[in-house]
Scaffold this active site. Structure first.
Site, short mmCIF file in Angstrom:
data_model
loop_
_atom_site.label_atom_id
_atom_site.label_comp_id
_atom_site.label_asym_id
_atom_site.label_seq_id
_atom_site.Cartn_x
_atom_site.Cartn_y
_atom_site.Cartn_z
N GLY A 101 0.91 -1.05 -0.05
CA GLY A 101 0.08 0.00 0.26
C GLY A 101 0.90 1.24 -0.16
N GLU A 144 21.16 14.79 0.55
CA GLU A 144 21.38 13.38 0.19
C GLU A 144 20.74 13.37 -1.44
OE1 GLU A 144 18.80 10.03 1.57
OE2 GLU A 144 20.65 9.00 1.73
N GLY A 180 1.22 2.55 5.41
CA GLY A 180 2.46 2.78 6.17
C GLY A 180 2.31 3.69 7.62
N GLU A 215 16.29 3.97 10.17
CA GLU A 215 17.55 4.00 9.36
C GLU A 215 17.33 5.20 8.28
OE1 GLU A 215 20.37 2.55 9.54
OE2 GLU A 215 19.74 1.07 11.16
N GLY A 245 2.55 4.76 1.39
CA GLY A 245 3.19 5.18 2.77
C GLY A 245 2.39 5.92 3.59
N PRO A 246 1.78 7.07 2.82
CA PRO A 246 0.92 7.78 3.97
C PRO A 246 -0.55 7.10 4.42
CG PRO A 246 1.65 9.06 1.91
CD PRO A 246 1.76 7.47 1.67
P1 NAD Z 1 10.26 7.20 1.75
O1 NAD Z 1 10.91 7.74 2.98
O2 NAD Z 1 8.94 8.09 1.06
O3 NAD Z 1 9.57 5.78 1.92
C1 NAD Z 1 10.15 4.77 2.40
C2 NAD Z 1 8.88 4.05 3.01
O4 NAD Z 1 8.16 4.78 3.81
C3 NAD Z 1 8.09 3.35 1.96
O5 NAD Z 1 7.60 2.16 2.42
C4 NAD Z 1 6.87 4.46 1.90
O6 NAD Z 1 5.84 3.78 1.65
C5 NAD Z 1 6.97 4.61 3.35
N1 NAD Z 1 6.07 5.80 3.58
C6 NAD Z 1 6.05 6.95 3.03
N2 NAD Z 1 5.38 7.78 3.48
C7 NAD Z 1 5.20 7.49 4.90
C8 NAD Z 1 4.19 7.84 6.13
N3 NAD Z 1 3.61 9.10 6.01
N4 NAD Z 1 3.92 7.00 7.06
C9 NAD Z 1 4.56 5.64 7.09
N5 NAD Z 1 5.17 5.24 6.09
C10 NAD Z 1 5.44 6.08 5.14
O7 NAD Z 1 11.31 7.39 0.62
P2 NAD Z 1 11.01 7.53 -0.89
O8 NAD Z 1 10.12 8.62 -1.40
O9 NAD Z 1 10.80 6.30 -1.46
O10 NAD Z 1 12.45 8.21 -1.38
C11 NAD Z 1 12.70 9.56 -1.12
C12 NAD Z 1 14.11 9.92 -0.59
O11 NAD Z 1 14.28 9.03 0.56
C13 NAD Z 1 15.13 9.30 -1.56
O12 NAD Z 1 15.62 10.23 -2.37
C14 NAD Z 1 16.56 9.30 -0.67
O13 NAD Z 1 17.07 10.51 -0.15
C15 NAD Z 1 15.78 8.68 0.57
N6 NAD Z 1 15.70 7.13 1.03
C16 NAD Z 1 16.76 6.70 1.55
C17 NAD Z 1 16.82 5.47 1.86
C18 NAD Z 1 17.75 4.80 2.80
O14 NAD Z 1 18.01 3.58 2.80
N7 NAD Z 1 18.14 5.39 3.85
C19 NAD Z 1 16.22 4.55 1.12
C20 NAD Z 1 15.03 4.98 0.19
C21 NAD Z 1 15.07 6.44 0.19
#
Ligand code: NAD
Length: 465
Positions: free
Chosen positions: A202, A372, A208, A246, A204-205
């Site tokens: 599903g 980043e 998640g 992380e 994230g917002p």
């Molecule tokens: P994100 O943080 O939005 O997504 C990571 C996970 O969190 C996904 O499963 C997503 O569905 C979920 N998520 C998103 N919003 C949420 C919420 N409000 N509540 C709970 N869960 C939620 O990352 P992204 O948009 O996929 O990537 C954006 C940036 O994040 C990248 O450009 C990069 O800089 C960074 N990133 C870092 C890592 C890492 O390993 N540290 C990994 C992916 C992305």
């Protein structure tokens, strides 16, 4: 590409409770739709958390040796699907086939093996004077994972949670849910009791956030962006539930004057180009002494030529990331940095590719040196002396990883001790799946992998005699 049209809850594939539609999965190399998965809602999350809660007492009471046997079976079930998983990671992330096999699948299989061993050998009880301390599982874990290492991020949370005796609800990233479905199939084949592992796909917002907020979740383990990590930390703080984060990184590879410059530059470029720069621990800042700066820039420009988009370098995961990374490259130029390789133009007609890019004349305050980027972009910074190098290396909000290169190992270690970061590779030291992985400062809270990763899922109870 085969996709389940249900979610894995309570040991079976079940349809979504609501009618929120599906999420399209796109191959970033050719922009073709390769599958659809259900967009789970709070109702699905609730069903999964209930299943995990119901399964918790029996799993927590299962002897560690039996939990170890199930985790070993999970490792074997993943190994049996090695080619299918690698093909799926290539299809939904765009990882070149060799990278998909060796890293995206090989590493998590190894990590699952380390937790089969740890579950069998770990002392879940210790004596402290007149007390016996029991190390008990925290409870139900809500795991939220990103797309950049789709299987590894799942295994790095689920394997230690299972080893500890916790049960799990996983919400994987929207871009890479097919790999998560294959993981759920492997968990099923491994004979995990129903409800011990559950998968809700599903947004994230929606899904998640519902998982992070659910009262039945005792610990939220999140990997992803700092922005979302901050939200999840706030939700967990308000509910007084445990949280592991992380987050991002902006790691420095510090090349001290005595180092083998060519090796340091070549390994440094390879480190960033791997996975198209989509690695949170990538050394995206290369720090070089002013006397060797021009030589390092020339070596880097030469090293990056090998990384041809569509061959050794895959695309970025989606159009949004492609635009974001190109935006950073444009911003670097606008801030006065000098492009020595690559640039903001799109290299191929199809696919979310970005040119592998090297910037010289980057100063520590520039956005490309602070934020980043999450793409194949390296910034080379000049330092005056060791103190200046340390100030630059430590001068971001992040502290996830780093590297130090020197002629003498002791010299490199002395510098590494002063770095504000969670892991440092000395003269190109190898990745160790048993060493703790996690961040200082805004790179996160908590550690994954090895015994340190296991303790995240345990809480102590002391009995006094
Ligand atoms: P994100 O943080 O939005 O997504 C990571 C996970 O969190 C996904 O499963 C997503 O569905 C979920 N998520 C998103 N919003 C949420 C919420 N409000 N509540 C709970 N869960 C939620 O990352 P992204 O948009 O996929 O990537 C954006 C940036 O994040 C990248 O450009 C990069 O800089 C960074 N990133 C870092 C890592 C890492 O390993 N540290 C990994 C992916 C992305």
């Amino acid at each position: 590409m085969k996709a389940h049209d249900g979610m894995y809850i309570g040991g079976a594939w079940v349809p979504a409770a609501g009618d929120a539609g599906t999420i399209e999965v796109v191959n970033p190399a050719d922009e073709q739709v390769i599958g659809h998965v259900p967009a789970g809602t709070a109702e699905d999350v609730d069903a999964a958390v209930r299943a995990a809660r119901a399964a918790f007492p029996a799993w927590a009471a299962t002897p560690p040796a039996e939990r170890a046997a199930r985790i070993a079976a999970l490792r074997d079930a993943l190994a049996a699907r090695k080619d299918e998983i690698a093909g799926t990671v290539t299809a939904e992330l765009g990882a070149p086939p060799a990278l998909a096999q060796n890293v995206h699948v090989g590493l998590p299989i190894a990590v699952a093996g380390t937790y089969a061993d740890l579950a069998a050998s770990y002392a879940f009880e210790e004596k402290v004077g007149n007390s016996t301390v029991l190390l008990e599982p925290v409870g139900v874990v809500g795991a939220i994972t990103p797309w950049n290492y789709p299987l590894h991020q799942i295994v790095a949370k689920v394997a230690p949670a299972l080893a500890a005796g916790c049960t799990v609800v996983l919400k994987p990233a929207e871009d890479t849910p097919l790999t998560a479905q294959l993981f759920a199939e492997a968990a099923h084949d491994a004979g995990l009791p129903a409800g011990v592992f559950n998968l809700v796909t599903g947004l994230g917002p929606v899904a998640g956030q519902a998982l992070a907020e659910h009262d039945g979740v005792d610990l939220v383990s999140f990997t992803g962006s700092t922005a979302v990590g901050r939200k999840i930390g706030a939700i967990a703080g308000a509910a007084v539930k445990r949280v592991a984060l992380e987050l991002g990184g902006k790691s420095a590879s510090v090349i001290l004057p005595s180092a083998d410059l060519a090796k340091a530059v070549n390994v440094g470029i390879a480190n960033v180009m791997s996975n198209s720069g989509q690695t949170c621990s990538a050394w995206t800042r290369m720090l070089v002494h002013r006397d060797r700066y021009d030589e390092a820039v020339a070596l880097a420009a030469q090293a990056v030529e090998k990384y041809v988009p569509g061959e050794r370098v895959g695309p970025l995961v989606n159009a949004k990331q492609q635009e974001r990374v190109r935006g950073y490259i444009e911003q670097g130029v606008a801030e006065g940095a000098r492009i020595v390789a690559g640039g903001p133009d799109v290299p191929l007609d199809k696919g979310f590719y970005v040119r592998p890019t090297v910037f010289a004349d980057v100063t520590p305050g520039m956005a490309i040196a602070q934020e980043e980027i999450f793409g194949p972009v390296v910034s080379i910074l000049r330092y005056e002396d060791e103190e200046d190098a340390l100030r630059i290396a430590n001068g971001t909000v992040y502290g996830l990883a780093g590297a130090v290169w020197a002629g003498d190992e002791a010299e490199a270690v002395a510098f590494a001790r002063r770095m504000e970061t969670g892991q440092v590779d000395i003269n190109g030291g190898r990745f160790n799946p048993l060493a703790p992985f996690g961040g200082y400062k805004q790179s996160g809270v908590g550690r994954e992998l090895g015994a340190h990763g296991l303790t995240e899922y345990l809480q102590t109870k002391s009995l006094q005699f």
